[in-house]
Motif scaffolding. Structure first.
Motif, PDB file in Angstrom:
ATOM      1  N   LYS A  11       0.804  -1.189  -0.268  1.00  0.00           N
ATOM      2  CA  LYS A  11       0.007   0.347   0.335  1.00  0.00           C
ATOM      3  C   LYS A  11       0.631   1.141  -0.335  1.00  0.00           C
ATOM      4  N   PRO A  12       0.089   2.232  -0.501  1.00  0.00           N
ATOM      5  CA  PRO A  12       0.816   4.031  -1.036  1.00  0.00           C
ATOM      6  C   PRO A  12       1.383   3.913   0.923  1.00  0.00           C
ATOM      7  N   ASP A  13       2.330   4.888   0.566  1.00  0.00           N
ATOM      8  CA  ASP A  13       2.688   5.135   2.235  1.00  0.00           C
ATOM      9  C   ASP A  13       1.187   6.772   3.048  1.00  0.00           C
ATOM     10  N   GLY A  14       0.933   6.355   4.005  1.00  0.00           N
ATOM     11  CA  GLY A  14      -0.021   6.911   4.591  1.00  0.00           C
ATOM     12  C   GLY A  14      -1.074   6.898   3.634  1.00  0.00           C
ATOM     13  N   ALA A  15      -1.384   5.492   3.147  1.00  0.00           N
ATOM     14  CA  ALA A  15      -2.421   4.845   2.637  1.00  0.00           C
ATOM     15  C   ALA A  15      -4.051   4.688   3.406  1.00  0.00           C
ATOM     16  N   ARG A  16      -5.144   5.342   3.418  1.00  0.00           N
ATOM     17  CA  ARG A  16      -6.098   5.593   4.864  1.00  0.00           C
ATOM     18  C   ARG A  16      -6.850   4.138   4.210  1.00  0.00           C
ATOM     19  N   ASP A  17      -7.322   4.030   5.653  1.00  0.00           N
ATOM     20  CA  ASP A  17      -8.768   2.391   5.285  1.00  0.00           C
ATOM     21  C   ASP A  17      -8.009   1.480   4.450  1.00  0.00           C
ATOM     22  N   VAL A  18      -7.003   0.880   5.210  1.00  0.00           N
ATOM     23  CA  VAL A  18      -6.079  -0.624   4.653  1.00  0.00           C
ATOM     24  C   VAL A  18      -5.879  -1.205   6.048  1.00  0.00           C
ATOM     25  N   ASN A  19      -5.951  -2.849   5.355  1.00  0.00           N
ATOM     26  CA  ASN A  19      -5.606  -3.026   6.909  1.00  0.00           C
ATOM     27  C   ASN A  19      -4.413  -3.266   7.609  1.00  0.00           C
ATOM     28  N   ALA A  20      -4.474  -3.431   9.059  1.00  0.00           N
ATOM     29  CA  ALA A  20      -3.773  -2.054   9.670  1.00  0.00           C
ATOM     30  C   ALA A  20      -3.682  -2.434  11.051  1.00  0.00           C
ATOM     31  N   LEU A  21      -2.490  -2.539  11.743  1.00  0.00           N
ATOM     32  CA  LEU A  21      -2.016  -2.015  13.127  1.00  0.00           C
ATOM     33  C   LEU A  21      -2.005  -1.449  13.217  1.00  0.00           C
ATOM     34  N   TRP A  22      -2.638  -0.574  15.259  1.00  0.00           N
ATOM     35  CA  TRP A  22      -2.577   0.864  15.355  1.00  0.00           C
ATOM     36  C   TRP A  22      -1.513   0.714  16.796  1.00  0.00           C
ATOM     37  N   SER A  23      -0.759   1.518  17.305  1.00  0.00           N
ATOM     38  CA  SER A  23      -0.316   1.490  19.025  1.00  0.00           C
ATOM     39  C   SER A  23      -0.873   2.054  19.388  1.00  0.00           C
ATOM     40  N   GLY A  24      -1.918   3.195  19.543  1.00  0.00           N
ATOM     41  CA  GLY A  24      -2.614   4.062  20.365  1.00  0.00           C
ATOM     42  C   GLY A  24      -1.826   5.424  20.432  1.00  0.00           C
ATOM     43  N   ALA A  25      -2.234   6.151  20.500  1.00  0.00           N
ATOM     44  CA  ALA A  25      -1.805   7.632  21.282  1.00  0.00           C
ATOM     45  C   ALA A  25      -0.898   7.436  22.014  1.00  0.00           C
ATOM     46  N   TYR A  26       0.103   8.317  21.753  1.00  0.00           N
ATOM     47  CA  TYR A  26       1.302   8.286  22.994  1.00  0.00           C
ATOM     48  C   TYR A  26       2.715   9.394  22.426  1.00  0.00           C
ATOM     49  N   ALA A  27       3.148  10.000  23.714  1.00  0.00           N
ATOM     50  CA  ALA A  27       3.943  10.844  23.664  1.00  0.00           C
ATOM     51  C   ALA A  27       5.026  10.971  23.240  1.00  0.00           C
ATOM     52  N   ILE A  28       6.274  11.223  21.872  1.00  0.00           N
ATOM     53  CA  ILE A  28       6.719  10.972  20.568  1.00  0.00           C
ATOM     54  C   ILE A  28       7.627  11.842  21.269  1.00  0.00           C
ATOM     55  N   ALA A  29       8.452  11.214  21.922  1.00  0.00           N
ATOM     56  CA  ALA A  29       9.806  11.954  22.923  1.00  0.00           C
ATOM     57  C   ALA A  29      11.236  12.077  22.249  1.00  0.00           C
ATOM     58  N   TRP A  30      11.056  10.121  21.326  1.00  0.00           N
ATOM     59  CA  TRP A  30      12.163   9.971  20.330  1.00  0.00           C
ATOM     60  C   TRP A  30      12.559  10.911  19.325  1.00  0.00           C
ATOM     61  N   HIS A  31      11.466  11.122  18.688  1.00  0.00           N
ATOM     62  CA  HIS A  31      11.980  11.952  16.588  1.00  0.00           C
ATOM     63  C   HIS A  31      11.551  13.001  17.341  1.00  0.00           C
ATOM     64  N   LEU A  32      12.096  14.434  18.358  1.00  0.00           N
ATOM     65  CA  LEU A  32      12.023  15.552  19.087  1.00  0.00           C
ATOM     66  C   LEU A  32      13.285  16.149  18.876  1.00  0.00           C
ATOM     67  N   GLU A  33      13.000  17.733  18.346  1.00  0.00           N
ATOM     68  CA  GLU A  33      14.237  18.493  17.863  1.00  0.00           C
ATOM     69  C   GLU A  33      15.030  18.238  19.203  1.00  0.00           C
ATOM     70  N   GLU A  34      16.258  19.356  18.235  1.00  0.00           N
ATOM     71  CA  GLU A  34      17.755  18.411  19.620  1.00  0.00           C
ATOM     72  C   GLU A  34      17.847  18.899  20.760  1.00  0.00           C
ATOM     73  N   ALA A  35      16.646  20.416  20.205  1.00  0.00           N
ATOM     74  CA  ALA A  35      16.711  21.089  21.662  1.00  0.00           C
ATOM     75  C   ALA A  35      15.856  20.447  22.846  1.00  0.00           C
ATOM     76  N   PHE A  36      15.531  19.174  22.192  1.00  0.00           N
ATOM     77  CA  PHE A  36      14.594  18.075  23.379  1.00  0.00           C
ATOM     78  C   PHE A  36      16.017  17.426  23.921  1.00  0.00           C
ATOM     79  N   ARG A  37      16.923  17.108  23.162  1.00  0.00           N
ATOM     80  CA  ARG A  37      17.746  15.819  23.421  1.00  0.00           C
ATOM     81  C   ARG A  37      18.740  16.988  24.404  1.00  0.00           C
ATOM     82  N   LYS A  38      18.842  17.917  23.762  1.00  0.00           N
ATOM     83  CA  LYS A  38      19.849  18.823  24.789  1.00  0.00           C
ATOM     84  C   LYS A  38      19.169  19.430  26.517  1.00  0.00           C
ATOM     85  N   ASP A  39      18.113  19.826  26.565  1.00  0.00           N
ATOM     86  CA  ASP A  39      17.647  20.330  27.395  1.00  0.00           C
ATOM     87  C   ASP A  39      16.270  20.240  27.978  1.00  0.00           C
TER      88      ASP A  39
END
Length: 794
Positions: free
Chosen positions: A226-254
């Motif tokens: 399926k194309p990236d971001g295709a809607r309403d296709v067979n899928a599993l989800w994690s549910g909402a969460y805080a995406i700390a791991w991809h935040l900007e450099e400023a977050f990792r520094k302080d």
């Protein structure tokens, strides 16, 4: 009932209808009068429930399709998703991303034009799903604290690979955007064309600038075809969460400084939003009240004493509940947490205190738009801000300014009434009696609240199969205003309950909690069902010992607004035997007179909420009188000294509930029956005790530059105060919560010693000045009096 020729009596576009010679109604299978194509057009599916985030692949049962057809699925009459036919001729649909929970109607077309087949899909709050049906993080703490001090490494996620119909999958990150509307948006792909092994690990990288400020999202696994971001296709989800791991450099520094900036920004936004705190319900005063008031409150799955959950967001608490209904204008939620002593935990004393929610975690009808979207509104308005202010930084004072605990000073516990045994009644005002009639009766009716709870009784049978001259409650049907009609009845299997919604059987094999129109139903096991209405009325039904036990919980708002066999709830037991035409009979009336009074509460076919889906029910209750005048029970039992059952009955039936226990043991010739009645009676007594009113004096703050000991604020509780070194206590060192809801003593303050010296010096100077002024005034008056005296002498 439609009168169509037999040749035209197809169920195409007609599910739920009853024709002249056949039926497309859900009751047709048990009545054996279904139209020939019922299964082809009125669809049964498996699974019948899944995440509101969509992506579930369900199959259509009992119907076959040609493989070359264009199978299309449509949800809520507007959302189109793909369908397909597998190699076995079984049709499949993929569920869409939804922003609501509950039963969602769907239709199926075999030509892409005519949607003439229909069914229903249960959309479920993601946190209420079994872990099997969602992505699970290997270390949830690592995921949500990634980039803060000492948290790094690879992140791992797992899922049930068989639920994705593909050999290779993409791992995607989606973001939740909530402003005027709610929308999940695709951000980027984390892993592309990886094996569908059910496990994926990666080393997080800081996202590109255009993405790194998104801090709330969900992971998705979907087929790599399926194309990236295709809607309403067979899928599993994690549910909402805080995406700390991809935040900007400023977050990792302080991370703490970054989070504080976010916290302060949220604080400003909150100040500009409407105040929802004034319209949410107060918390119960004790854990016992919170667990007993099942009409208004339900266990918070993140802090459940029975499940042994860790209460991550509420350290120090052992159990939390949430208000079932959202607030009237803003759809806000209430959360109440309690410690191991059963006392409420307040934010004024602990970071683990109870917190209200701008967005009710479970959503609030009509859902779809913030702040009423189930789960996701709560994350946006209440949870991610908790990370900013409390978890990623130490600035909870901002958060608790807007989310302070509600205490219990205005909480009014509900009143409980019950029907148990064969059957015995206990009214809201505490009157007890036995009524062994056969028929269908009004148990609770409120015209003002448009609430109706009805009960059906049937003759009991001895172990040898012969009919006893006693009855049992076999079914309860109920509705409030225009809600779905809920019926709970005993199944043929011993001690199992069956639940029907609008005459259609509900299955709890996949979900224990179901959101319906104007009502919620919870069934954690086949013997237990709880029904909750918007008024705060709760109806608990339990099966055990071959009988049904009913408990009805009525909120204080229904005071003076109820009638029926469970009495007039007004704190006056003398009028509990009020007939349907307003005549009151005395409480000391004979058993026969009480029997006649109860018979007068029989319903009619026009007012009946019951389902008649068998020949037996039709003949015994629909076509027969609603109260069977031919069934005359035994009004009493004889205690025969020669009866071998008497001595064990007397040994069993002791203490509270003994009379009901003895009655059922001897009338049904069963110690098991008597014991079941005794246990049900004691359970009801425990519920009433748990719901006894408790006086609260409200939270007391520690004095500035001092401390307090004691975090219990109920009648009889004592709080003591002390001051820091260099400060002296003024006011009451100890204060006790009194029966009138007020604290004893005076407000407590801590005053610095040097401040005290200055104050005392100032007071001394003022007093000296006052003395001088008085002396001058006195001297002046004396001089004037002397002058006047000399003038008179002259």
């Amino acid at each position: 009932m439609s009168l169509l020729p037999f040749s035209a009596q197809s169920c195409a576009r007609s599910c739920g209808e009853k024709f002249n010679t056949c039926s497309c109604h859900a009751t047709c299978e048990s009545l054996k009068d279904c139209c020939a194509d019922y299964k082809q057009f009125c669809l049964d599916i498996e699974p019948h429930s899944g995440s509101l985030l969509g992506g579930t692949d369900f199959k259509i049962l009992n119907a076959t399709f040609e493989q070359n057809i264009n199978l299309a699925c449509r949800f809520n009459s507007e959302i189109l998703t793909e369908g397909y036919v597998d190699e076995s001729g079984v049709g499949h649909c993929i569920t869409p991303l939804l922003y609501e929970s509950g039963w969602i109607p769907f239709e199926v077309s075999t030509d892409g034009v005519n949607y003439d087949r229909s069914g229903r899909w249960l959309s479920v709050h993601h946190s209420k799903l079994s872990p099997v049906y969602k992505i699970i993080f290997g270390n949830a703490t690592q995921w949500q604290y990634y980039g803060t001090p000492n948290v790094s490494g690879d992140l791992k996620m797992i899922w049930m690979s068989s639920l994705i119909k593909a050999e290779r999958v993409n791992i995607e990150l989606w973001d939740l955007s909530i402003y005027l509307s709610a929308e999940w948006k695709y951000l980027y792909t984390v892993g592309r064309d990886v094996p569908n092994s059910g496990v994926f690990s990666f080393t997080p990288q800081i996202a590109e600038n255009s993405y790194s400020f998104w801090d709330l999202g969900s992971m998705r696994v979907s087929p790599s075809t399926k194309p990236d971001g295709a809607r309403d296709v067979n899928a599993l989800w994690s549910g909402a969460y805080a995406i700390a791991w991809h935040l900007e450099e400023a977050f990792r520094k302080d991370s703490a400084g970054w989070a504080l900036d976010k916290c302060i920004k949220w604080d400003k936004e909150e100040k500009a939003m409407p105040n929802f705190l004034t319209e949410i319900t107060d918390c119960p005063c004790t854990l016992a009240q919170a667990r007993a008031d099942t009409g208004k409150f339900h266990t918070d799955y993140g802090c459940d004493i029975e499940a042994g959950s860790l209460c991550v967001y509420h350290p120090g608490a052992v159990h939390c509940v949430r208000a079932i209904q959202g607030s009237p204008e803003y759809g806000a939620g209430q959360q109440c947490c309690y410690d191991s002593t059963g006392a409420q935990v307040l934010t004024g004393d602990s970071i683990g205190g109870s917190t209200p929610d701008r967005g009710h975690d479970w959503g609030e009808p009509p859902y779809k738009k913030p702040p009423r979207v189930p789960g996701f509104s709560h994350w946006k308005y209440d949870v991610i801000s908790f990370y900013y202010c409390c978890l990623w930084s130490d600035n909870c004072k901002y958060y608790f300014t807007h989310r302070p605990s509600s205490d219990c000073r205005t909480y009014r516990p509900p009143r409980a009434a019950a029907v148990l045994g064969d059957p015995h009644f206990m009214t809201f005002d505490g009157v007890t009696f036995t009524f062994n009639g056969k028929g269908e009766y009004s148990l609770v009716h409120s015209s003002d609240f448009e609430l109706s709870v009805q009960g059906r009784t049937e003759p009991m049978k001895f172990e040898n199969g012969t009919v006893a001259m006693a009855t049992r409650l076999s079914s309860v049907a109920m509705r409030e205003k225009d809600s779905d009609v809920i019926e709970v009845r005993l199944r043929d299997q011993v001690d199992e309950l069956q639940v029907l919604m609008n005459q259609q059987v509900l299955s709890f094999s996949e979900q224990k909690w179901i959101d319906l129109k104007g009502v919620f139903v919870f069934s954690p096991k086949p013997t237990d069902v709880t029904v909750m209405f918007p008024s705060g009325t709760g109806v608990e039904v339990r099966a055990g010992g071959g009988v049904m036990t009913l408990t009805v919980l009525q909120p204080h708002d229904l005071q003076n607004h109820t009638q029926g066999l469970l009495g007039t709830m007004n704190d006056d037991p003398e009028d509990d035997f009020t007939s349907s035409n307003g005549v009151i009979i005395p409480l000391n009336s004979s058993a026969q007179d009480i029997f006649t009074y109860c018979a007068g509460w029989a319903i009619t076919n026009e007012t009946s909420l019951f389902t008649y889906d068998s020949t037996h029910l039709l003949n015994e209750y629909y076509y027969a009188p609603k109260h069977d005048p031919s069934f005359i029970p035994n009004f009493s039992v004889t205690e025969d000294p020669e009866d071998p059952l008497l001595e064990p009955a007397l040994n069993l039936c002791a203490g509270e509930g003994a009379s009901f226990c003895k009655y059922d043991t001897l009338s049904m010739r069963s110690l098991e029956q008597g014991n079941a009645t005794l246990l049900a009676y004691r359970s009801h007594t425990s519920t009433k005790k748990a719901l006894e009113p408790v006086q609260s004096c409200g939270w007391l703050s520690p004095p500035n530059h001092g401390q307090k000991e004691g975090t219990l604020y109920l009648e009889g509780a004592t709080v003591t105060f002390s001051c820091n070194s260099g400060y002296r206590l003024y006011g009451s060192q100890e204060r006790t919560c009194q029966a009138d809801g007020k604290w004893s003593g005076q407000d407590t303050h801590c005053v610095a010693d040097n401040t005290l010296a200055i104050v005392l010096g100032s007071v001394g100077a003022v007093l000296a000045l006052v003395v001088m002024v008085i002396a001058i005034v006195v001297y002046t008056k004396k001089q004037k009096n002397l002058q006047c005296h000399m003038i008179l002498q002259k």
